[in-house]
Scaffold this active site. Sequence first.
Site, PDB file in Angstrom:
ATOM      1  N   SER A 114      51.702 -45.470   7.707  1.00 41.74           N
ATOM      2  CA  SER A 114      52.915 -44.777   8.124  1.00 41.74           C
ATOM      3  C   SER A 114      54.021 -44.901   7.088  1.00 41.74           C
ATOM      4  O   SER A 114      54.164 -45.934   6.422  1.00 41.74           O
ATOM      5  CB  SER A 114      53.408 -45.362   9.453  1.00 41.74           C
ATOM      6  OG  SER A 114      54.688 -44.863   9.792  1.00 41.74           O
ATOM      7  N   TYR A 138      56.813 -38.822   6.749  1.00 42.32           N
ATOM      8  CA  TYR A 138      57.949 -38.235   7.438  1.00 42.32           C
ATOM      9  C   TYR A 138      58.860 -37.681   6.348  1.00 42.32           C
ATOM     10  O   TYR A 138      59.399 -38.436   5.541  1.00 42.32           O
ATOM     11  CB  TYR A 138      58.715 -39.284   8.247  1.00 42.32           C
ATOM     12  CG  TYR A 138      58.052 -39.711   9.530  1.00 42.32           C
ATOM     13  CD1 TYR A 138      57.720 -38.787  10.508  1.00 42.32           C
ATOM     14  CD2 TYR A 138      57.798 -41.056   9.777  1.00 42.32           C
ATOM     15  CE1 TYR A 138      57.127 -39.183  11.700  1.00 42.32           C
ATOM     16  CE2 TYR A 138      57.207 -41.462  10.963  1.00 42.32           C
ATOM     17  CZ  TYR A 138      56.881 -40.527  11.918  1.00 42.32           C
ATOM     18  OH  TYR A 138      56.299 -40.919  13.091  1.00 42.32           O
ATOM     19  N   THR A 164      53.622 -35.418   9.155  1.00 42.42           N
ATOM     20  CA  THR A 164      53.919 -35.302  10.587  1.00 42.42           C
ATOM     21  C   THR A 164      54.932 -34.183  10.788  1.00 42.42           C
ATOM     22  O   THR A 164      55.995 -34.187  10.158  1.00 42.42           O
ATOM     23  CB  THR A 164      54.458 -36.628  11.133  1.00 42.42           C
ATOM     24  OG1 THR A 164      53.424 -37.607  11.073  1.00 42.42           O
ATOM     25  CG2 THR A 164      54.921 -36.477  12.574  1.00 42.42           C
ATOM     26  N   LYS A 242      49.962 -33.051  10.851  1.00 40.23           N
ATOM     27  CA  LYS A 242      49.709 -33.779  12.095  1.00 40.23           C
ATOM     28  C   LYS A 242      50.765 -33.400  13.122  1.00 40.23           C
ATOM     29  O   LYS A 242      51.968 -33.515  12.852  1.00 40.23           O
ATOM     30  CB  LYS A 242      49.750 -35.293  11.834  1.00 40.23           C
ATOM     31  CG  LYS A 242      49.541 -36.162  13.068  1.00 40.23           C
ATOM     32  CD  LYS A 242      49.548 -37.636  12.682  1.00 40.23           C
ATOM     33  CE  LYS A 242      49.339 -38.542  13.895  1.00 40.23           C
ATOM     34  NZ  LYS A 242      50.540 -38.549  14.780  1.00 40.23           N
TER      35      LYS A 242
END
Length: 387
Positions: A114, A138, A164, A242
């Site tokens: 992440s 992100y 994402t 995603k």
Amino acid sequence: MDELGTRLARVVSLADFEPLARLVMDPAAFDYVAGGAWDELTLAENYAAWRRRRLRPRVLVDVSQVDASTTMLGQPTSLPLAIAPMAAEGLAHPDAEVAVARAAANAGVPFILSTMSSRPMEEVAAGAPDGVRWFQLYTQVDPGRSRELVQRAEVAGYSAIVVTVDLPVLGYRERDRRSGFDLVGPHGNFADPEAVATHAGGIHAPGLGDGFARIEEDILTGLAWDDLATIRSWSSLPLVVKGIMTGEDARLAAEHSVDGIVVSNHGARQLDRVAAPLDVLEEVVAAVDGRAEVWVDGGVRRGLDLAIARALGARGVLIGRPFFWALAAGGQAAVERALAILREEFEITLALLGTPTPDAIGPAHVARAAVASGDEDTTPTSPVQGR
């Protein structure tokens, strides 16, 4: 056998890790990981959707040799799964993402790091140099910051970028509002590596440690389809999106030449009262029409679920929370135990289903469960037409 080994030997399913994690984690941190958005109706649906499917086994098939391995993005994996990106794994264990990445490498499955990890991507890469590692992005308000993250990931040996696309703002998460939990500081990718100090609660990262409000300020809310080409231009890596939940968006993603699509509702942590990813998987697969790989997440807890996903057209699944609970329960060893359980379950499933490999599983191997009288089955039965 030591105490940890004895405890792990008694774990026989992924569900067994959650109560163990609850015993050792801070209650507010546990709820942050476990919880969903609003009434958590979709959170429950994510699990229930898998149980609405029924397998259709074939017999008198030679399953004397079962091979559970396959590929995702053309990269080898011992099972049709990857470990999903999860923020702040330092909340579970001091070794955080390094332990999970090592366990994944030892098991031969991909690990997705992440953006909001507790440990910097370079440290995770150094801790599991032989594993398949992908980086979840992100996008940041500052495009230079996003570009730097992508380019650092490529230099560090990550072999795909997973963007994402379902978090323009944070969902309404009542558990966190009630507990007062705030995700302060565990952001290793934004820290000076020499200044990172690890502890059981995560990492304090100078420059991005003001909690959820700061996260919302820094994540780009205006991400649009045309931005995908820009993100792709920053590296030579495959690009996965995603957070796709409709055939319309899946078609657009394919038209923008993405390499992979994750059917995902963000673990039911964003918009409540949306469908479970499994219930829209067939719609997405039909819309993509072979132009990109399709993966699915949300509520996967059994080797049986891997077979269902393959039957409905997914190349593989992503699994998150169970590995977080395993990490809390016993670090790397417990994550390896969780992966071993999934491997055993899936290999048994392949044999009993009459499918010696994942590629042998097809649509004829799964059906919907009968709907009880008076109940309404709202699962889509055909792709949505148009955009």
